[in-house]
Write an enzyme that holds these catalytic residues in place. Structure first.
Site: not given
Ligand code: NAP
Length: 322
Positions: A126, A128, A152
């Protein structure tokens, strides 16, 4: 031959769009979710893919279970997207965030090292991780040094360096996508973009009368999630593993995000915004944006949406479900 991919965090924003992309490319998709999650998943129903993914409940903190999964599925590619992904929540839940985000990544890397080093892995790093950056270092590049400023960001920097270490020490094919904020209608409701879009629509319908926001003077590099997941796939098709910044290349303020949204709905934002001190973060980054030059040159990834086009698209999508 049909390829098989495992996606952790499959129910999230990126996991859902990536599943759709891989299914369209003919992949068999195995999605990992936590025991506590509700299946069928609304995001998958929205994208009409819920019957096409083989969903498995698994605790990524249990190494032996992860090893058993890889032995059974024999994937070609693993996309590690599972994480506690909210910066704000990470200040309230630092131990859970650090524990889950770091150890789930190490377990996947260990499981690949122990079972089959030919499996290709994508690690969701990320922007971040860059954290406290002086403005003369902008735009950020793959080589910019990290100075994470939230639990994070620390968890993501730690996972990132562990992935790099497995690549360098054991020759694993692990690529890290350092993604900047990317949004869509599937964004979780605790993220500010979703809150702005959905509350503005409610205000326009007379269902809400104000919106509470924190610091509006932050500048971020925003993009569109379905375009960004394409870059994840491209990274694992390349002939060698590496790290790539995935971003739009421009910074825009949260204030502009609010103004475009409200004005598109015929509302004067100043009438409805309330600044809530409790929403200010212990440390906030003033401005970050990156360059996507390497991803364009090496992977052939393309991204040409302007900020205004992005916000207009997000608003249209949000209206369609409101
Ligand atoms: P998201 O919508 O929050 O999805 C992450 C998934 O991780 C959740 O659906 C959840 O699925 C699972 N999870 C497992 N352990 C968790 C916990 N302890 N707390 C919360 N969720 C948990 O994230 P996203 O936006 O799709 O992002 C995907 C990845 O890219 C993540 O690793 C995020 O940190 C990274 N990222 C995102 C962004 C952005 O702007 N969106 C930018 C940079 C990096 P279940 O509940 O089904 O297990």
């Amino acid at each position: 031959m049909q390829k098989t991919a495992i996606i952790t965090g499959v129910t999230g924003q990126d996991g859902s769009y990536l599943s759709k992309l891989l299914l369209n490319k003919g992949y068999k998709v195995i999605g990992i979710t936590r025991e506590s999650s509700t299946i069928p998943c609304l995001n998958h129903q929205f994208l009409k893919i819920e019957e096409k993914i083989d969903i498995r409940k698994l605790d990524l903190l249990k190494l032996n279970d992860v090893i058993s999964l890889l032995e059974e599925i024999k994937p070609d590619e693993v996309y590690n997207l599972a994480a506690q992904s909210s910066v704000g929540l990470s200040f309230d839940e630092p131990i859970m965030t650090l524990e889950f985000n770091i150890f789930s990544t190490i377990n996947l890397l260990e499981a690949i090292r122990k079972t089959n080093k030919d499996i290709r892995m994508y690690q969701a790093s990320s922007s971040e991780m860059f954290g406290q950056i002086s403005e003369e270092k902008l735009p950020l590049k793959e080589s910019t040094i990290f100075h994470p400023v939230s639990p994070y960001a620390i968890s993501k920097a730690s996972s990132h360096w562990t992935a790099v270490n497995y690549r360098e020490s054991y020759g694993l094919f692990v690529s890290c996508g350092i993604l900047f904020n990317h949004e869509s209608v599937l964004r979780r409701s605790n993220f500010v973009s979703k809150k702005i879009l959905s509350t503005a629509i409610k205000i326009s319908k007379g269902e809400a009368d104000h919106i509470n926001l924190g610091n509006l003077d932050v500048f971020r590099d925003w993009g569109y999630a379905p375009d960004y997941v394409e870059a994840m796939w491209l990274m694992l098709q390349h002939n060698s593993p590496d790290d790539f910044l995935i971003c739009s290349g421009e910074a825009n303020s949260l204030k502009d995000f609010v103004h475009i949204t409200f004005e598109s709905l015929g509302l004067d934002p100043e009438e409805f915004i309330r600044i809530d001190q409790s929403l200010l973060r212990p440390v906030d980054l003033k401005i970050i944006y990156g360059t996507n030059h390497k991803a364009r040159e090496v992977l052939g990834w393309e991204y040409d949406r302007s900020f205004k086009e992005l916000v207009d698209k997000l608003l249209e999508e949000e209206k369609s479900i409101s």
